[in-house]
Scaffold this motif. Structure first.
Motif, short mmCIF file in Angstrom:
data_model
loop_
_atom_site.label_atom_id
_atom_site.label_comp_id
_atom_site.label_asym_id
_atom_site.label_seq_id
_atom_site.Cartn_x
_atom_site.Cartn_y
_atom_site.Cartn_z
N GLU A 94 0.84 -1.20 0.00
CA GLU A 94 0.00 0.00 0.00
C GLU A 94 0.87 1.26 0.00
O GLU A 94 0.60 2.22 -0.73
N LYS A 95 1.93 1.24 0.81
CA LYS A 95 2.83 2.40 0.89
C LYS A 95 3.58 2.60 -0.42
O LYS A 95 3.80 3.72 -0.87
N VAL A 96 3.96 1.50 -1.06
CA VAL A 96 4.69 1.59 -2.33
C VAL A 96 3.80 2.18 -3.42
O VAL A 96 4.21 3.08 -4.17
N PHE A 97 2.56 1.69 -3.52
CA PHE A 97 1.65 2.22 -4.53
C PHE A 97 1.36 3.70 -4.28
O PHE A 97 1.26 4.50 -5.21
N LYS A 98 1.26 4.07 -3.01
CA LYS A 98 0.97 5.46 -2.66
C LYS A 98 2.15 6.37 -2.99
O LYS A 98 1.98 7.47 -3.52
N ALA A 99 3.36 5.91 -2.68
CA ALA A 99 4.55 6.73 -2.90
C ALA A 99 4.95 6.76 -4.37
O ALA A 99 5.54 7.73 -4.85
N SER A 100 4.67 5.68 -5.09
CA SER A 100 5.01 5.56 -6.51
C SER A 100 6.47 5.90 -6.77
O SER A 100 6.81 6.64 -7.68
N SER A 101 7.34 5.31 -5.92
CA SER A 101 8.78 5.59 -6.03
C SER A 101 9.54 4.28 -6.01
O SER A 101 9.31 3.43 -5.13
#
Length: 605
Positions: free
Chosen positions: A288-295
């Motif tokens: 979830e954090k990865v998709f949100k940060a998109s980095s």
């Protein structure tokens, strides 16, 4: 809420790859299948550990250990044939490749110093001798052979003891000492471990209306070993967080209970919740954090513990109830040693290895995934992963959609073509409860599967019993020694162990490495006592014990070759007993310097 005062003492690391490469194809022997309503807890003692860089590739286990003494006359041909050269500076030409071999005559061999070397091949180890003092090139030939200089017995002992630690626990709460050691095979080691003592206030209500409430305390003690695979990051995450997650759930359960001590099933559920919530953080919250940060940088950092994996074995001792709970996710193992009326030691497994070779785990997996013929294939989950329970290993837990998005936008691994109804792997542990008898000198051995590949449960318990009886304790004033002497006296003869219902290994066979190495498991005088740290004592005897040549050879092997012959090893031994709480200024958890190797042990305190 927790108020924590932390005394960091220290931890360690390691990995063992459990994917398709895990089962060795053996040239010798058969093929393996492979209390409180109010809690202000005080964290008194824990280990912490430095991060390490990612490890090297894993080498399939495809070897038997086969030693053969080679006469000195063959040394020259051996060195030439297997791609190592002696360097002689007088012969070298600036800018030219050094490819000098050497020849020996009997006269020269008699005069020059000789060294023992190990030739590492795909199917065997050979021992040879070389003459001269120059350094060795660690060159490999096209056929994959490599030559390395053998460690001396003194160097092997130093390597064994490099990460040993021992502590006296002078808190008067039923635990007197614990020892631990690690020995890496992967580089860096993918194993890890953690230990914590949490002081829990106990309020005892008055016995009459005019009386006052009595406030005392008990200890929650935790020990954990974490057997990583496909990298070290998952086990490192467990070292940092698992005990805290479990303690938090236990704290909430105790506070919410209408009774002084919650029902056993509520305590077990709290432990399981701590495990599964941490795994949810590792596997799903990270995405979830990865998709949100998109980095990609964020993805690289957050997804590592999800993509690698780790087994976990956590023990929780409540000093007030004298109950030891062992929570097992994967195939590390806990074994209790208890002295029987006959004077012998009895080994009792406190956990069950959870792999594709365990019939109850296979039945559970098939029930959870009906109609999927290959849910367990060749003893592995979808034919790939050996443990059926583990932290991380997200490719067995993510949906195809999530895995595809990650691979498309960031990075990741392709799921198995057999993946249909994830998750296939769970971090939920199986929890057992055992009433400890401190007055009888009980002990518990926790170890990653690298130890149990080499020794049976009975051998491990018997070795600890043998070690106990041969120790000349260096601190006669310690509470550990006082509690010990009450139970054991001052006998010095080795202790036998009763051969009970516990099978040799999980599958009832001789341990897999003993088959691989071609060792006679019934050989007399196979074991020795040379170490003050009992965990080190177990590892030495797992590697060959009295056979110095084998111990030296196994410790000489460089990574990744060593992985063919031995796994990473993490061993903890906890001694229970009744001792008084110390009142001296050194503290109630002290380093046992006689059994701890460290340049500056004070750095831990």
């Amino acid at each position: 809420m927790h108020r924590t005062a932390v005394r960091a003492l220290r931890t360690s690391h390691r990995p063992s790859v459990r994917s398709q490469v895990r089962s060795p194809v053996l040239a010798r022997g058969p093929h393996p299948s492979h209390h409180h309503h109010h809690h202000n807890h005080r964290l008194l003692h824990q280990h912490a550990h430095p991060q390490r860089p990612p490890g090297a590739a894993h080498v399939p286990l495809r070897s038997s250990m086969y030693f053969r003494r080679l006469p000195v006359a063959l040394a020259s041909g051996l060195i030439l044939g297997y791609g190592a050269w002696q360097y002689n500076s007088a012969d070298s030409v600036p800018g030219a490749a050094v490819t000098h071999s050497f020849t020996t005559t009997r006269g020269a061999a008699d005069a020059a110093p000789t060294r023992t070397v190990l030739v590492v091949g795909a199917d065997e180890l050979r021992q040879g001798t070389i003459v001269g003092e120059g350094p060795l090139y660690k060159a490999s030939t096209e056929d994959g052979h490599r030559i390395v200089e053998m460690l001396t017995p003194e160097q092997a002992t130093a390597k064994l003891r490099r990460q040993e630690q021992s502590f006296y626990v002078n808190r008067g709460q039923g635990v007197t000492r614990y020892d631990l050691v690690q020995l890496g095979s992967n580089d860096p080691i993918e194993d890890d471990h953690a230990e914590k003592i949490v002081e829990v206030p106990v309020r005892i209500p008055p016995t009459d209306p005019e009386g006052e409430e009595v406030v005392t305390s008990s200890d929650w003690m935790f020990w954990g070993v974490f057997d990583g695979h496909s990298g070290w990051t998952t086990s490192a995450t467990l070292r940092e967080s698992l005990i805290s997650y479990v303690a938090r759930e236990l704290n909430s359960t105790y506070k919410a209970s209408s009774t002084e001590i919650p029902p056993p099933e509520a305590i077990d559920s709290a432990i399981k919740a701590g495990f599964t919530r941490l795994d949810d953080e590792i596997v799903h919250k990270s995405v979830e954090k990865v998709f949100k940060a998109s980095s990609k940088a964020v993805a690289a950092e957050l997804l590592q513990p999800a993509l690698s994996g780790s087994c976990a074995l956590l023990s929780f001792y409540d000093s007030r109830s004298e109950l030891l709970r062992v929570a097992c996710t994967g195939d590390s193992r806990a074994v209790l040693g208890r002295r029987s009326k006959s004077g012998k030691w009895v080994a009792t497994a406190l956990s069950e290895d959870q792999t594709g070779g365990n019939p109850s785990e296979v039945a559970r997996m098939r029930m959870e995934h009906p109609g999927e013929e290959h849910v367990i294939r060749n003893g592995r989950v979808l034919g790939g992963l050996e443990p059926t329970r583990a932290f991380g290993d997200a490719v067995y837990k993510w949906s195809r959609e999530v895995a595809g998005r990650l691979r498309e936008n960031f990075f990741g691994r392709s799921p198995s073509p057999l993946l249909r109804t994830p998750p296939y792997v769970t971090a939920e542990p199986v929890v057992t409860t055992t009433k400890i008898e401190p007055e009888n000198g009980d002990f518990v051995v926790l170890a990653t599967d690298g130890l149990w590949e080499m020794l049976t449960n009975e051998e491990v318990v018997g070795l600890v019993g043998q070690w106990i009886e041969t120790q000349k304790t260096g601190k006669p004033s310690s509470q550990f020694d006082k509690a010990w002497s009450k139970v054991f006296g001052s006998q010095s003869k080795p202790l036998p162990v009763e051969q009970g219902k516990e099978a040799a290994g999980f599958d009832g066979k001789t341990p897999i490495r003993v088959q691989q190495w071609g060792i006679d498991p019934d050989a007399r005088d196979r074991f020795v006592v040379r170490d003050k740290n009992v965990a080190t004592h177990l590892v030495r005897n797992a590697l060959g014990g009295a056979n110095d040549e084998q111990v030296c050879a196994l410790l000489t092997l460089p990574s990744p070759f060593s992985r063919r012959y031995r796994d990473d090893l993490t061993v903890q031994v906890i001694f229970f007993g009744h001792g008084d709480k110390t009142s001296d200024k050194t503290g109630d958890v002290t380093v046992n310097l006689d059994a701890t190797t460290d340049q500056d042990p004070r750095a831990r305190l």
